[in-house]
Design an enzyme around this catalytic site. Structure first.
Site, PDB file in Angstrom:
ATOM      1  N   HIS A   1      -4.491  -8.700   2.829  1.00 37.96           N
ATOM      2  CA  HIS A   1      -5.949  -8.657   2.929  1.00 37.96           C
ATOM      3  C   HIS A   1      -6.409  -9.532   4.087  1.00 37.96           C
ATOM      4  CE1 HIS A   1      -6.629  -7.495  -1.575  1.00 37.96           C
ATOM      5  NE2 HIS A   1      -6.414  -6.448  -0.803  1.00 37.96           N
TER       6      HIS A   1
ATOM      7  N   ARG B   1       0.862  -1.179   0.000  1.00 38.41           N
ATOM      8  CA  ARG B   1       0.000   0.000   0.000  1.00 38.41           C
ATOM      9  C   ARG B   1       0.904   1.235   0.000  1.00 38.41           C
ATOM     10  NH1 ARG B   1      -2.207  -3.538   3.907  1.00 38.41           N
ATOM     11  NH2 ARG B   1      -4.310  -4.279   3.375  1.00 38.41           N
TER      12      ARG B   1
ATOM     13  N   HIS C   1      -1.725   2.871  -6.215  1.00 36.39           N
ATOM     14  CA  HIS C   1      -2.692   1.794  -6.011  1.00 36.39           C
ATOM     15  C   HIS C   1      -2.865   0.948  -7.272  1.00 36.39           C
ATOM     16  CE1 HIS C   1      -5.325   0.059  -3.087  1.00 36.39           C
ATOM     17  NE2 HIS C   1      -6.365   0.074  -3.892  1.00 36.39           N
TER      18      HIS C   1
ATOM     19  N   LYS D   1      -2.099  -2.844   7.906  1.00 38.56           N
ATOM     20  CA  LYS D   1      -3.285  -2.344   8.592  1.00 38.56           C
ATOM     21  C   LYS D   1      -3.493  -3.102   9.899  1.00 38.56           C
ATOM     22  CE  LYS D   1      -6.143  -0.593   4.784  1.00 38.56           C
ATOM     23  NZ  LYS D   1      -7.428  -0.736   4.081  1.00 38.56           N
TER      24      LYS D   1
ATOM     25  N   TYR E   1      -9.597  -9.843  -8.057  1.00 41.58           N
ATOM     26  CA  TYR E   1      -8.540  -9.885  -9.062  1.00 41.58           C
ATOM     27  C   TYR E   1      -8.730 -11.014 -10.071  1.00 41.58           C
ATOM     28  CZ  TYR E   1      -6.136  -6.467  -6.232  1.00 41.58           C
ATOM     29  OH  TYR E   1      -5.823  -5.326  -5.553  1.00 41.58           O
TER      30      TYR E   1
ATOM     31  N   ARG F   1      -0.151  -1.500  -7.323  1.00 48.44           N
ATOM     32  CA  ARG F   1      -0.475  -2.594  -6.396  1.00 48.44           C
ATOM     33  C   ARG F   1      -1.412  -3.591  -7.088  1.00 48.44           C
ATOM     34  NH1 ARG F   1      -1.338  -4.124  -0.847  1.00 48.44           N
ATOM     35  NH2 ARG F   1      -3.522  -4.424  -0.297  1.00 48.44           N
TER      36      ARG F   1
END
Length: 328
Positions: A297, A169, A271, A193, A306, A274
């Site tokens: 994720h 990210r 992004h 995250k 994806y 990514r």
């Protein structure tokens, strides 16, 4: 709207005219959110329309907004879907119901909140923008040549090689500590995250770009310290308050380099790179679970989007190998 202690507002009138009671309750609710959160007039009008529509539907079944249980609320939402109402509109109507029922429960108008555990339709998931492998190669080439001096060009090459090699990210990328890349590691530890750590492999081109950039960075940092100023712990130091390159600067840099590479800058961002990392891995045969771990994720459903990159590939395989597709 945040939960709060019950007010002294008296509950709306109860039957004989239950529908009018609903309308008065809706009016009180709208007055409250206008006063408490300063909701815009258009927002209030939308909430009012949505709640009146729900009240009318419930009234035909002998229920009200203040008496309907979870099953009846879900029945209303199912009816909207059956009528072909757009997903976004259904999600908005459920949001209005949830806020109203929470308010009614807080005010003591009803003993429960029947919408508490109702899941909405959500918004339609947008397919991520991406770049072809050729476009990424052009970006990487342009990054190596972009900048007024060797140090800046080395930094740009390092940024792009690292991003495409790891799928980080943008916030993870710009805040990387230089210590994480010392010693030419084959794996990079990333703090993602929620403070969760993950390990991401580094490609040989990325490791080489890091080594070149670290040599330039360390010379610059030595000069800073010689001048009596504190050094930086970040891989990409900057003079701003954060101490490292900002997300906005990196976004701008990607646009600049995309233009240099002959790519529409509107299609390029950190992004998007990514996304390119993930889609190119998947198209090359990588396991979806592995890609989930690399991207950080929490839920596999976030990674499954994806799989759209395989659509054309699978179609081509069928057209090339299925006997009926070949006209046999």
């Amino acid at each position: 709207m945040a939960a709060r202690a019950p007010s002294q507002t008296p509950p709306p009138d109860t039957p004989p005219n239950a529908h009018n009671s609903d309308l008065r309750a809706v009016g009180t609710f709208l007055d409250a959110i206008a006063a408490e959160s300063g909701a815009a007039r258009n927002t209030l009008l939308a909430y009012g329309r949505d709640l009146r529509h729900a009240a009318e539907w419930l009234a035909t079944r002998g229920e009200t907004l203040l008496s309907a249980d979870r099953t009846e609320m879900e029945g209303y939402l199912i009816a909207l879907e059956t009528e072909g109402m757009a997903r976004a509109t259904r999600a908005r109507r459920l949001s209005a119901l949830k806020q109203f029922c929470r308010f009614a429960h807080d005010e003591g108008w009803r003993p429960d909140n029947p919408t508490l555990r109702i899941d909405g339709p959500g918004r339609a998931q947008r397919l991520p923008g991406t770049l072809s492998e050729d476009e990424v190669r052009r970006l990487l080439d342009a990054a190596r040549d972009h900048g007024p001096d060797a140090a800046t060009r080395a930094r740009n090459a390092c940024l792009f090689e690292l991003l495409y090699a790891t799928g980080l990210r943008v916030s993870e990328m710009v805040s990387l500590p230089d210590a994480a890349l010392r010693g030419a590691p084959e794996m990079l530890m990333v703090r993602g995250k929620g403070g969760k750590d993950r390990m991401v492999p580094l490609s040989d081109p990325a490791r080489a770009a890091v080594a070149v950039w670290l040599a330039h960075r360390d010379r610059a940092e030595a000069a800073v310290k010689a001048a009596g100023k504190p050094g930086s712990k970040f891989l990409f130091p900057a003079r701003g308050a954060a101490g490292h390159m900002t997300r906005m600067r990196f976004h701008g840099l990607v646009k600049e380099i995309a233009t240099r590479a002959g790519i529409d800058p509107g299609r390029a961002s950190p992004h998007v790179l990514r996304h390119a990392f993930a889609t190119h891995l998947l198209a090359g045969g990588a396991d979806l679970r592995v890609i989930q771990l690399l991207l950080g994720h929490a839920d596999l459903s976030s990674t499954e989007i994806y799989t759209h990159v395989l659509d054309e590939r699978l179609r081509s395989l069928v057209m090339a190998h299925h006997p009926l597709a070949r006209g046999i």
